[in-house]
Design a protein around this motif. Structure first.
Motif, PDB file in Angstrom:
ATOM      1  N   UNK A  83      35.102  32.677  45.153  1.00  0.00           N
ATOM      2  CA  UNK A  83      34.254  32.714  46.361  1.00  0.00           C
ATOM      3  C   UNK A  83      34.959  33.436  47.502  1.00  0.00           C
ATOM      4  N   UNK A  84      36.269  33.171  47.674  1.00  0.00           N
ATOM      5  CA  UNK A  84      37.036  33.845  48.725  1.00  0.00           C
ATOM      6  C   UNK A  84      37.109  35.356  48.485  1.00  0.00           C
ATOM      7  N   UNK A 104      32.856  41.614  50.254  1.00  0.00           N
ATOM      8  CA  UNK A 104      31.686  41.866  51.094  1.00  0.00           C
ATOM      9  C   UNK A 104      32.106  42.404  52.458  1.00  0.00           C
ATOM     10  N   UNK A 105      33.196  41.862  52.975  1.00  0.00           N
ATOM     11  CA  UNK A 105      33.687  42.326  54.277  1.00  0.00           C
ATOM     12  C   UNK A 105      34.144  43.780  54.198  1.00  0.00           C
ATOM     13  N   UNK A 106      34.890  44.118  53.138  1.00  0.00           N
ATOM     14  CA  UNK A 106      35.362  45.490  52.977  1.00  0.00           C
ATOM     15  C   UNK A 106      34.193  46.465  52.807  1.00  0.00           C
ATOM     16  N   UNK A 107      33.177  46.024  52.106  1.00  0.00           N
ATOM     17  CA  UNK A 107      32.019  46.905  51.885  1.00  0.00           C
ATOM     18  C   UNK A 107      31.249  47.138  53.188  1.00  0.00           C
ATOM     19  N   UNK A 108      31.167  46.117  54.014  1.00  0.00           N
ATOM     20  CA  UNK A 108      30.477  46.298  55.309  1.00  0.00           C
ATOM     21  C   UNK A 108      31.277  47.214  56.225  1.00  0.00           C
ATOM     22  N   UNK A 116      40.248  52.507  47.960  1.00  0.00           N
ATOM     23  CA  UNK A 116      41.075  51.638  48.786  1.00  0.00           C
ATOM     24  C   UNK A 116      41.897  50.696  47.912  1.00  0.00           C
ATOM     25  N   UNK A 117      43.191  50.601  48.189  1.00  0.00           N
ATOM     26  CA  UNK A 117      44.072  49.731  47.406  1.00  0.00           C
ATOM     27  C   UNK A 117      43.638  48.280  47.502  1.00  0.00           C
ATOM     28  N   UNK A 118      43.270  47.857  48.718  1.00  0.00           N
ATOM     29  CA  UNK A 118      42.847  46.469  48.913  1.00  0.00           C
ATOM     30  C   UNK A 118      41.590  46.170  48.091  1.00  0.00           C
ATOM     31  N   UNK A 119      40.640  47.117  48.110  1.00  0.00           N
ATOM     32  CA  UNK A 119      39.387  46.916  47.371  1.00  0.00           C
ATOM     33  C   UNK A 119      39.640  46.862  45.863  1.00  0.00           C
TER      34      UNK A 119
END
Length: 256
Positions: free
Chosen positions: A155-156, A162-166, A173-176
């Protein structure tokens, strides 16, 4: 010759058996059935040996003093009275290996009082069930925690994605990429843990199959008839042997 002894011996033994069955104290036997469950490894689901789920050791494990004491306390009778009257039947599953198996134990208790026989059989099964359920609950809780923690983490990760996509984060992106990989790995792990949890609840959970509701009497006509028949057969055998010793065998007498 000696025919009278061969005929008199079974009659006399049958009468002795009848008198003995009438003279001895009446006992009552009651029984309850408990499914002791199965112990398996969490990852592979392979069965592992445990004292109460291995038929060859279950008899000794069921006779432990802690179970006897729990039954004595629950039924309100003496410790030795319970220990002397309780017996167990743990049958091996046909075709199964000698190790850990789905184990059903028949707990039998005999006593001179009918109500006590029923009460002790049920108290004993309650004590055994409480013990095996405690072990099962520990395993179940650990597996539920694995599923809950994994689901919470999924869930986290979903929220972070969702935050990265917005924020219009690039696909490279490495984080994505890192979150997507962790999500896929974690989802597979949670699915596996959920399946293990379902199998645990279906197969490993101990249960009380049936409680004692009645007690069979040793004074039943059928029980006495078996005693008389057994005495007659035993007397016939003894009479025949005694006749052969006394008079010698027919072949031996013919030769003489």
């Amino acid at each position: 010759e000696g025919r009278s002894l061969v005929l008199a011996a079974p009659v006399g033994a049958a009468l002795i058996g009848l008198v003995t069955s009438l003279a001895r104290d009446t006992t009552y036997r009651s029984s309850s059935l408990v499914y002791l469950g199965v112990v398996t490894t969490a990852r592979t689901g392979n069965v592992v040996p445990s004292p109460l789920t291995t038929p060859s050791t279950a008899h000794k494990a069921l006779a432990a003093d802690k179970f006897v004491q729990a039954a004595a306390d629950g039924a309100g009778v003496e410790f030795d009275r319970v220990k002397d009257g309780v017996t167990f039947l743990v049958e091996r599953v046909p075709g199964a290996a000698g190790g850990n198996q789905p184990t059903v134990a028949t707990i039998r208790y005999s006593d001179r009082d009918r109500a006590t026989a029923i009460k002790v059989a049920n108290a004993y099964s309650d004590g055994v069930l409480a013990e095996v359920t405690r072990f099962y609950d520990d395993v179940l809780t650990a597996q539920e925690q694995i599923v809950d923690r994994g689901t919470a983490r999924i869930t986290q990760i979903q929220r972070s994605l969702d935050t990265l996509r917005t924020q219009d984060a690039p696909a490279s992106s490495i984080a994505l990429i890192s979150l997507q990989q962790e999500y896929a790995t974690l989802q597979e792990s949670v699915d596996e843990a959920t399946l293990v949890l379902a199998k645990t609840r279906q197969i490993e959970q101990p249960s009380l199959i049936s409680k004692a509701t009645s007690a069979a009497s040793s004074a039943r006509p059928g029980e006495r008839l078996r005693t008389v028949i057994f005495g007659a057969i035993l007397g016939l055998i003894i009479g025949a042997i005694a006749t052969f010793v006394w008079r010698g065998s027919p072949a031996g007498r013919a030769t003489a």
